[in-house]
Design a protein around this motif. Structure first.
Motif, PDB file in Angstrom:
ATOM      1  N   MET A   1     -11.531 -44.311 -40.082  1.00 50.74           N
ATOM      2  CA  MET A   1     -10.637 -45.317 -39.682  1.00 50.74           C
ATOM      3  C   MET A   1     -10.609 -46.460 -40.472  1.00 50.74           C
ATOM      4  O   MET A   1     -11.724 -47.085 -40.915  1.00 50.74           O
ATOM      5  N   GLU A   2      -9.592 -47.038 -41.175  1.00 43.94           N
ATOM      6  CA  GLU A   2      -9.550 -47.976 -41.771  1.00 43.94           C
ATOM      7  C   GLU A   2      -9.855 -49.380 -40.882  1.00 43.94           C
ATOM      8  O   GLU A   2      -9.610 -49.459 -39.813  1.00 43.94           O
ATOM      9  N   ARG A   3     -10.464 -50.396 -41.763  1.00 42.83           N
ATOM     10  CA  ARG A   3     -10.560 -51.567 -40.885  1.00 42.83           C
ATOM     11  C   ARG A   3      -9.433 -52.205 -40.391  1.00 42.83           C
ATOM     12  O   ARG A   3      -9.331 -52.798 -39.396  1.00 42.83           O
ATOM     13  N   LEU A   6      -8.392 -50.851 -37.149  1.00 41.26           N
ATOM     14  CA  LEU A   6      -9.181 -51.516 -35.978  1.00 41.26           C
ATOM     15  C   LEU A   6      -8.759 -52.603 -35.748  1.00 41.26           C
ATOM     16  O   LEU A   6      -8.406 -53.226 -34.481  1.00 41.26           O
ATOM     17  N   GLN A   7      -8.385 -53.628 -36.743  1.00 41.89           N
ATOM     18  CA  GLN A   7      -7.769 -55.053 -36.805  1.00 41.89           C
ATOM     19  C   GLN A   7      -6.452 -54.872 -35.733  1.00 41.89           C
ATOM     20  O   GLN A   7      -6.294 -55.827 -34.916  1.00 41.89           O
ATOM     21  N   ASN A  10      -7.176 -54.229 -32.210  1.00 48.08           N
ATOM     22  CA  ASN A  10      -7.664 -55.411 -31.591  1.00 48.08           C
ATOM     23  C   ASN A  10      -6.600 -56.485 -31.317  1.00 48.08           C
ATOM     24  O   ASN A  10      -6.540 -57.511 -30.306  1.00 48.08           O
TER      25      ASN A  10
ATOM     26  N   GLU B  12     -13.920 -54.566 -30.402  1.00 46.96           N
ATOM     27  CA  GLU B  12     -14.008 -55.931 -30.773  1.00 46.96           C
ATOM     28  C   GLU B  12     -15.305 -56.184 -31.418  1.00 46.96           C
ATOM     29  O   GLU B  12     -15.523 -56.899 -32.412  1.00 46.96           O
ATOM     30  N   GLU B  15     -15.138 -54.767 -34.774  1.00 48.54           N
ATOM     31  CA  GLU B  15     -14.634 -55.786 -35.817  1.00 48.54           C
ATOM     32  C   GLU B  15     -15.330 -56.896 -36.310  1.00 48.54           C
ATOM     33  O   GLU B  15     -15.517 -57.245 -37.279  1.00 48.54           O
ATOM     34  N   GLU B 106     -16.604 -41.495 -36.957  1.00 46.63           N
ATOM     35  CA  GLU B 106     -15.849 -41.729 -38.187  1.00 46.63           C
ATOM     36  C   GLU B 106     -16.416 -42.938 -38.794  1.00 46.63           C
ATOM     37  O   GLU B 106     -16.905 -43.960 -37.806  1.00 46.63           O
ATOM     38  N   ARG B 107     -16.504 -43.321 -40.110  1.00 45.56           N
ATOM     39  CA  ARG B 107     -16.702 -44.809 -40.749  1.00 45.56           C
ATOM     40  C   ARG B 107     -15.480 -45.521 -40.472  1.00 45.56           C
ATOM     41  O   ARG B 107     -14.448 -45.184 -40.743  1.00 45.56           O
ATOM     42  N   ILE B 108     -15.943 -46.921 -40.422  1.00 45.86           N
ATOM     43  CA  ILE B 108     -14.795 -47.707 -40.654  1.00 45.86           C
ATOM     44  C   ILE B 108     -14.936 -48.325 -42.208  1.00 45.86           C
ATOM     45  O   ILE B 108     -15.838 -48.496 -42.638  1.00 45.86           O
ATOM     46  N   ASP B 109     -13.751 -47.801 -42.666  1.00 51.03           N
ATOM     47  CA  ASP B 109     -13.609 -48.296 -44.115  1.00 51.03           C
ATOM     48  C   ASP B 109     -12.726 -49.380 -44.339  1.00 51.03           C
ATOM     49  O   ASP B 109     -11.806 -49.772 -43.767  1.00 51.03           O
ATOM     50  N   GLY B 110     -12.961 -49.914 -45.523  1.00 51.86           N
ATOM     51  CA  GLY B 110     -11.995 -51.207 -45.920  1.00 51.86           C
ATOM     52  C   GLY B 110     -12.770 -52.482 -45.802  1.00 51.86           C
ATOM     53  O   GLY B 110     -13.526 -52.725 -45.074  1.00 51.86           O
TER      54      GLY B 110
END
Lengths: 235, 110
Positions: A1-3, A6-7, A10, B12, B15, B106-110
């Protein structure tokens, strides 16, 4: 998942908007879709159904294995009355994962000294609620005993289809409340949704124990509601 | 209080951890059969040191998911893990409740 994904999830939660996340399990690519946006035609029915029911799941679309997750707005509690019970409820609500707001026009009650960091609005409910509307993911607990303060938000909560509407007071107090709301034109079945006396019947005596009983009743209302019905959905 | 991450909301926390420069993986329950302890969509967030928040099984298989997640943070390749009560060949852990779950990590990318 791209950050950024995620943002986006949220941010949707913070704005109290429902969101669906579609992940392609073969390559991990995922996308976020907010409620009432337009969705890709091949995924449209899948996303609409997930948002409607609140249920996540795996589906195969055009040979691709997709996981659709649903994020409904986080449940919150709005308490009317900066009273002793709300002090205890504020602490318990945070532990159980609810955001909480307290509204009380009586500035002597609504002090930061008594409530610390919890969101506290020293306003009349009829002044503040139009700009901070109640919704289906909100529980309302009316705790002042004072019809001048409690009646308006109770009516607003019933109209907004809050998943829980509870009101403090004895059976006699509540009977008078039912009478007033009926005369004001609130439908009988809507009045019937009010939980009063407030809280599960666990013999609670102290303010903290009453707060536990109220929180337990709120959790029951949240977790046992019909996910396909008009009220919210499962989370 | 309301500005702090909700203790029950792993996304949350994920993040926040990303903002702190930690490498983060996200595990999600994607399918369940039988009496699975956590519903579909439940999240567990893990960092590269194996710190975690949230839950995918109520404690039964978290250890195995965390170990896999630390590797996925390295490799970047997402994986679907499956856990069941009698599935001893693939995994040494299982669900004592008799259910079966699939978990996407999964990995959080970016």
């Amino acid at each position: 998942m791209e950050r950024s994904t995620l943002q986006a999830i949220n941010a949707a939660r913070a704005a109290r908007r429902a969101a669906a996340v579609v992940t392609d399990l073969s390559d991990g690519a995922s996308q976020v879709f907010l409620e009432s946006a337009s969705f890709p035609p091949e995924w449209d029915s899948l996303i609409v159904e997930a948002l409607r029911s609140g249920r996540a799941g795996v589906a195969t679309v055009e040979g691709r294995s997709l996981f659709v997750n649903v994020h409904l707005p986080p449940p919150r509690i709005v308490a009317i009355g900066a009273v002793h019970i709300s002090q205890a409820l504020a602490e318990l609500a945070a532990v159980a994962g609810f955001d909480m707001t307290i509204i009380d026009p009586r500035t002597a009650f609504a002090t930061v000294e008594r409530f610390g960091a919890v969101e506290l609005l020293a306003e009349w409910p009829e002044d503040i609620l139009p700009s901070r509307p109640l919704d289906r993911y909100t529980a309302l607990a009316a705790l002042t005993h004072d019809p001048k303060i409690d009646d308006y938000p109770i009516r607003a909560a019933l109209e907004a289809d809050c998943f829980y509407v509870g009101a403090l007071g004895s059976r006699k107090t509540h009977a008078a409340r039912v009478e007033r709301l009926g005369q004001a034109g609130v439908a009988t079945d809507a009045i019937g949704r009010i939980k009063a006396p407030i809280g599960l019947d666990i013999g609670a005596a102290s303010p903290a124990e009453i707060a536990v009983a109220i929180l337990a009743e709120i959790i029951e209302a949240l977790r046992r509601r019909d996910p396909t019905g008009g009220v919210g959905g499962t989370r | 209080m309301s500005k702090e991450p909700n203790i029950l909301e792993p996304l949350e926390i994920a993040e926040t951890w990303c903002s702190d420069g930690r490498k983060v993986a996200l595990a999600t329950v994607i399918e369940t059969w039988g009496s699975a302890p956590r519903p579909i969509g439940s999240h567990l967030v893990i960092d590269e040191e194996g710190n975690f928040q949230g839950s995918v099984s109520g404690g039964c298989v978290e250890g195995a998911v965390i170990a896999e997640a630390v590797e996925i943070i390295e490799s970047g390749t997402p994986k679907v893990l499956e856990f069941g009560v009698a599935d001893e060949t693939a995994w040494r852990v299982g669900l004592s409740c008799g259910g079966r779950i699939r978990v996407y990590v999964e990995r959080i990318d970016g």
